[in-house]
Design a protein around this motif. Sequence first.
Motif, PDB file in Angstrom:
ATOM      1  N   ALA A   5      19.164  -6.959  35.326  1.00  0.00           N
ATOM      2  CA  ALA A   5      20.117  -6.236  33.326  1.00  0.00           C
ATOM      3  C   ALA A   5      20.144  -4.454  33.020  1.00  0.00           C
ATOM      4  CB  ALA A   5      18.970  -6.725  32.498  1.00  0.00           C
ATOM      5  N   ALA A   6      18.541  -4.441  33.676  1.00  0.00           N
ATOM      6  CA  ALA A   6      18.649  -2.791  33.446  1.00  0.00           C
ATOM      7  C   ALA A   6      19.325  -2.028  34.974  1.00  0.00           C
ATOM      8  CB  ALA A   6      16.658  -1.936  34.168  1.00  0.00           C
ATOM      9  N   ALA A   7      19.639  -2.719  35.051  1.00  0.00           N
ATOM     10  CA  ALA A   7      21.104  -1.985  36.310  1.00  0.00           C
ATOM     11  C   ALA A   7      19.786  -0.543  36.792  1.00  0.00           C
ATOM     12  CB  ALA A   7      21.907  -1.555  35.794  1.00  0.00           C
ATOM     13  N   LEU A   8      19.098  -0.440  36.809  1.00  0.00           N
ATOM     14  CA  LEU A   8      18.428   1.620  37.394  1.00  0.00           C
ATOM     15  C   LEU A   8      18.835   1.906  38.625  1.00  0.00           C
ATOM     16  CD1 LEU A   8      15.021   0.437  35.672  1.00  0.00           C
ATOM     17  CD2 LEU A   8      16.514   1.701  35.264  1.00  0.00           C
ATOM     18  N   GLU A   9      18.882   3.476  38.497  1.00  0.00           N
ATOM     19  CA  GLU A   9      19.315   4.239  39.700  1.00  0.00           C
ATOM     20  C   GLU A   9      17.936   3.792  41.200  1.00  0.00           C
ATOM     21  OE1 GLU A   9      20.519   8.040  38.898  1.00  0.00           O
ATOM     22  OE2 GLU A   9      21.920   7.396  37.868  1.00  0.00           O
ATOM     23  N   ALA A  10      18.197   3.716  42.397  1.00  0.00           N
ATOM     24  CA  ALA A  10      17.391   3.597  43.286  1.00  0.00           C
ATOM     25  C   ALA A  10      16.824   4.606  42.983  1.00  0.00           C
ATOM     26  CB  ALA A  10      18.237   3.714  44.588  1.00  0.00           C
ATOM     27  N   CYS A  11      15.108   4.835  43.747  1.00  0.00           N
ATOM     28  CA  CYS A  11      14.056   5.774  43.708  1.00  0.00           C
ATOM     29  C   CYS A  11      14.946   6.883  44.874  1.00  0.00           C
ATOM     30  CB  CYS A  11      12.986   5.296  44.092  1.00  0.00           C
ATOM     31  SG  CYS A  11      11.755   4.850  41.783  1.00  0.00           S
ATOM     32  N   PRO A  12      14.166   7.972  45.077  1.00  0.00           N
ATOM     33  CA  PRO A  12      14.819   9.066  45.769  1.00  0.00           C
ATOM     34  C   PRO A  12      13.877   8.356  47.049  1.00  0.00           C
ATOM     35  CG  PRO A  12      13.999  10.275  43.286  1.00  0.00           C
ATOM     36  CD  PRO A  12      13.796   9.017  43.251  1.00  0.00           C
ATOM     37  N   ALA A  13      14.738   8.509  48.096  1.00  0.00           N
ATOM     38  CA  ALA A  13      14.293   8.463  49.228  1.00  0.00           C
ATOM     39  C   ALA A  13      13.365   9.426  49.896  1.00  0.00           C
ATOM     40  CB  ALA A  13      15.134   7.939  50.532  1.00  0.00           C
ATOM     41  N   PRO A  14      12.256   9.217  50.606  1.00  0.00           N
ATOM     42  CA  PRO A  14      11.496  10.567  51.289  1.00  0.00           C
ATOM     43  C   PRO A  14      12.277  11.433  51.877  1.00  0.00           C
ATOM     44  CG  PRO A  14      10.450   8.246  51.855  1.00  0.00           C
ATOM     45  CD  PRO A  14      11.630   8.087  51.387  1.00  0.00           C
ATOM     46  N   ALA A  15      12.378  12.767  51.003  1.00  0.00           N
ATOM     47  CA  ALA A  15      12.665  14.338  51.962  1.00  0.00           C
ATOM     48  C   ALA A  15      12.040  15.152  52.727  1.00  0.00           C
ATOM     49  CB  ALA A  15      13.402  14.935  50.427  1.00  0.00           C
TER      50      ALA A  15
END
Length: 160
Positions: A5-15
Amino acid sequence: PLRAAAALEACPAPAGNGAGPLAGLRFECLGDGSSVDLAAALAGRPALVNLWAWWCGPCAEELPYLQEYAQRAGDAVTVVTVHTDPNEANALSRLAEYAVQLPGVQDGSARAQAAVQSPPVLPVTVLLRPDGSVAKVLPQPFRSADEVAAAVEYHLGVKV
């Protein structure tokens, strides 16, 4: 169901390896439940880290402005939220209610807040340089996306 329901963006991948006060701190990604090393995920780029809680009124007011700023900033600045209350379900419900889909992590023990030496108030915005060091800790709510942009430009030198 709450994550969907929140449909959040993915957390950033390790850079990168990550450095600064958040180095080595792992959190649960609110979007998918995966484990995230926040410093590694933010490494190499300027970042805005917003500390908030589901019960915080000023947090509720500013989260949509942070969403608007993130859309404006694109890849120039990474915007991530850190929910500092143990009740993750309420956080997901609130984000869905606010229609805020920023990537975020769950930090019910306020480890990030302690690591950046933030005062014990909410909301708090932490501006990080690309090397992971803290440029500024701002214990204040933002009242517009333009206010967010002005703070980022002043403390990080990134104009969007």
